[in-house]
Scaffold this motif. Structure first.
Motif, short mmCIF file in Angstrom:
data_model
loop_
_atom_site.label_atom_id
_atom_site.label_comp_id
_atom_site.label_asym_id
_atom_site.label_seq_id
_atom_site.Cartn_x
_atom_site.Cartn_y
_atom_site.Cartn_z
N ASP A 266 0.83 -1.21 0.00
CA ASP A 266 0.00 0.00 0.00
C ASP A 266 0.86 1.26 0.00
O ASP A 266 0.61 2.20 -0.76
N GLU A 267 1.87 1.26 0.86
CA GLU A 267 2.71 2.44 0.98
C GLU A 267 3.48 2.71 -0.30
O GLU A 267 3.61 3.86 -0.73
N SER A 268 3.97 1.66 -0.93
CA SER A 268 4.71 1.83 -2.17
C SER A 268 3.82 2.37 -3.28
O SER A 268 4.21 3.28 -4.03
N ALA A 269 2.61 1.81 -3.38
CA ALA A 269 1.69 2.28 -4.42
C ALA A 269 1.24 3.71 -4.14
O ALA A 269 1.08 4.51 -5.07
N THR A 270 1.05 4.05 -2.87
CA THR A 270 0.64 5.42 -2.53
C THR A 270 1.74 6.41 -2.86
O THR A 270 1.47 7.52 -3.36
N MET A 271 2.98 6.02 -2.60
CA MET A 271 4.10 6.90 -2.94
C MET A 271 4.21 7.12 -4.45
O MET A 271 4.66 8.17 -4.91
N ASP A 272 3.77 6.14 -5.22
CA ASP A 272 3.78 6.28 -6.67
C ASP A 272 2.58 7.04 -7.20
O ASP A 272 2.42 7.19 -8.42
N ALA B 281 -0.81 6.28 -6.46
CA ALA B 281 -2.02 5.49 -6.65
C ALA B 281 -3.08 5.86 -5.61
O ALA B 281 -2.76 6.16 -4.45
N SER B 282 -4.33 5.85 -6.02
CA SER B 282 -5.42 6.11 -5.10
C SER B 282 -5.83 4.82 -4.40
O SER B 282 -5.34 3.73 -4.71
N HIS B 283 -6.79 4.93 -3.45
CA HIS B 283 -7.26 3.74 -2.76
C HIS B 283 -7.91 2.76 -3.74
O HIS B 283 -7.73 1.54 -3.61
N ALA B 284 -8.66 3.29 -4.70
CA ALA B 284 -9.31 2.42 -5.67
C ALA B 284 -8.28 1.70 -6.54
O ALA B 284 -8.42 0.51 -6.83
N GLN B 285 -7.23 2.40 -6.94
CA GLN B 285 -6.20 1.78 -7.76
C GLN B 285 -5.43 0.73 -6.96
O GLN B 285 -5.08 -0.34 -7.49
N PHE C 9 -6.61 -1.02 -4.53
CA PHE C 9 -7.50 -2.15 -4.31
C PHE C 9 -7.64 -3.01 -5.56
O PHE C 9 -7.47 -4.24 -5.51
N PHE C 10 -7.95 -2.38 -6.70
CA PHE C 10 -8.26 -3.16 -7.91
C PHE C 10 -7.01 -3.67 -8.62
O PHE C 10 -7.03 -4.78 -9.17
N ARG C 11 -5.92 -2.92 -8.60
CA ARG C 11 -4.75 -3.30 -9.39
C ARG C 11 -3.71 -4.09 -8.59
O ARG C 11 -2.91 -4.83 -9.18
N ILE C 12 -3.72 -3.94 -7.26
CA ILE C 12 -2.69 -4.61 -6.46
C ILE C 12 -3.29 -5.65 -5.53
O ILE C 12 -2.86 -6.81 -5.51
N MET C 13 -4.30 -5.26 -4.75
CA MET C 13 -4.83 -6.15 -3.73
C MET C 13 -5.62 -7.32 -4.31
O MET C 13 -5.42 -8.47 -3.93
N LEU C 14 -6.54 -7.02 -5.21
CA LEU C 14 -7.39 -8.10 -5.74
C LEU C 14 -6.60 -9.22 -6.42
O LEU C 14 -6.90 -10.40 -6.19
N PRO C 15 -5.60 -8.92 -7.27
CA PRO C 15 -4.82 -10.04 -7.83
C PRO C 15 -4.11 -10.87 -6.78
O PRO C 15 -3.94 -12.09 -6.96
N LEU C 16 -3.69 -10.25 -5.67
CA LEU C 16 -2.96 -10.99 -4.65
C LEU C 16 -3.87 -11.84 -3.77
O LEU C 16 -3.42 -12.84 -3.20
N VAL C 17 -5.13 -11.45 -3.65
CA VAL C 17 -6.06 -12.23 -2.83
C VAL C 17 -6.93 -13.13 -3.70
O VAL C 17 -8.00 -13.57 -3.27
N ALA C 18 -6.49 -13.41 -4.91
CA ALA C 18 -7.26 -14.29 -5.81
C ALA C 18 -7.57 -15.65 -5.19
O ALA C 18 -8.67 -16.18 -5.39
N PRO C 19 -6.65 -16.28 -4.43
CA PRO C 19 -7.00 -17.58 -3.83
C PRO C 19 -8.20 -17.52 -2.89
O PRO C 19 -9.08 -18.38 -2.97
N ILE C 20 -8.25 -16.53 -2.00
CA ILE C 20 -9.37 -16.46 -1.07
C ILE C 20 -10.64 -16.05 -1.80
O ILE C 20 -11.75 -16.46 -1.44
#
Length: 299
Positions: free
Chosen positions: A191-197, A199-203, A205-216
């Motif tokens: 989150d911190e890395s994407a925010t420093m670049d 990215a918004s909360h929506a970005q 969530f959709f571009r970083i978090m969702l692909p990583l939580v695909a198993p659950i």
């Protein structure tokens, strides 16, 4: 002094000890595995035999059918509204699973990554609500939907959208808790890395978090789909018209009165009902096998 005649005896003893050691360490697992497979395949074989039984009755069904016919499948579609039941179940289960997973992932991300007033109370409330089965509120829900049916018939009794709303309310709590625990395992450096670049909360969530939580997401979607497509108690109360029933309610009606006569059609419908679940599992299998978080932290 050892004679040559003792060598074959020694070799046989060594071979016997080797086989005993192999069975004690590995062989018994094969026996257990074979028994488990036989135990699992027995009901499937019996249902398949009943579906292909040309007489179509329970009393004439055997483990190994003496004849084979697809008449039960033909009668299932001609004598019942199985096609409507099948489409209704796919529509309700598919839509409810997708929407509940999407909303639960949003809620889980907020509870996991953000700090706001009422966060702890909200989590405890979701946990406490899950302690009580949804069927306990069936009387209150029935009275509410009686009024809703008069005012907005589109989401009232005997409609897939009304049942969809009921399933949504019961699934959000447990799905949110499951996903929150998975979100908590992801490093906050993402989150911190994407925010420093920038990215918004929506970005994030959709571009970083969702692909990583695909198993659950896959596991929760599978459980939600199976639970919804197999749900009977609430659907049996809210769906009474023949064309509006789901598979669980419609299939129950086949054996509720004449269990012996309609058992062949019931078995045929059972086999067809299992097809969507198997397909969903096959589609989500690669996401369930392993996680996707290895090496995800930005260096």
């Amino acid at each position: 002094m050892t004679t040559y005649t003792d060598a074959p005896v020694a070799n046989r003893n060594a071979t016997g000890r080797s086989k005993s050691r192999w069975f004690a360490q590995v062989g018994w697992r094969h026996v257990v595995g074979v028994l488990a497979v036989v135990f699992s395949l027995f009901p499937i074989l019996f249902v398949l035999s009943a579906a292909l039984n040309p007489l179509g009755t329970l009393s004439s069904t055997e483990l190994l059918p003496t004849g084979a016919s697809f008449e039960n499948f033909t009668n299932l579609f001609h004598r019942t509204a199985f096609g409507h039941w099948f489409l209704n179940s796919l529509l309700i289960a598919g839509t409810a699973s997708f929407v509940s997973i999407f909303l639960s992932s949003l809620a889980a991300y907020a509870f996991s990554r953000m700090r706001f007033a009422g966060r702890r109370i909200g989590l405890l409330t979701l946990l406490l609500i899950q302690m009580f089965p949804q069927f306990l509120a069936i009387v209150a829900i029935f009275l509410i939907f009686t009024t809703v049916t008069d005012l907005w018939p589109v989401i009232g009794f005997n409609t897939p959208w009304g049942l969809f709303l009921l399933y949504m309310g019961g699934a959000l709590g447990v799905n949110t808790w499951l996903m929150k625990g998975f979100f908590d395992t992801l490093p906050r450096e993402l989150d911190e890395s994407a925010t420093m670049d920038g990215a918004s909360h929506a970005q994030v969530f959709f571009r970083i978090m969702l692909p990583l939580v695909a198993p659950i997401l896959a596991v929760t979607a599978l459980l939600s789909f199976i639970g919804t497509i197999n749900e009977f108690m609430i659907a049996n109360v809210f769906l009474t018209n023949t064309d509006s029933k789901t598979l669980a309610v419609g299939m129950f009606g086949l054996v509720a009165g004449e269990r012996n006569n309609n058992f062949g059609m019931f078995a045929a419908g059972t086999l067809l009902t299992a097809v969507p679940t198997v397909l969903v599992f096959q589609l989500l299998q690669r996401y369930i096998v392993s996680g996707l978080t290895a090496g995800a932290v930005k260096g």
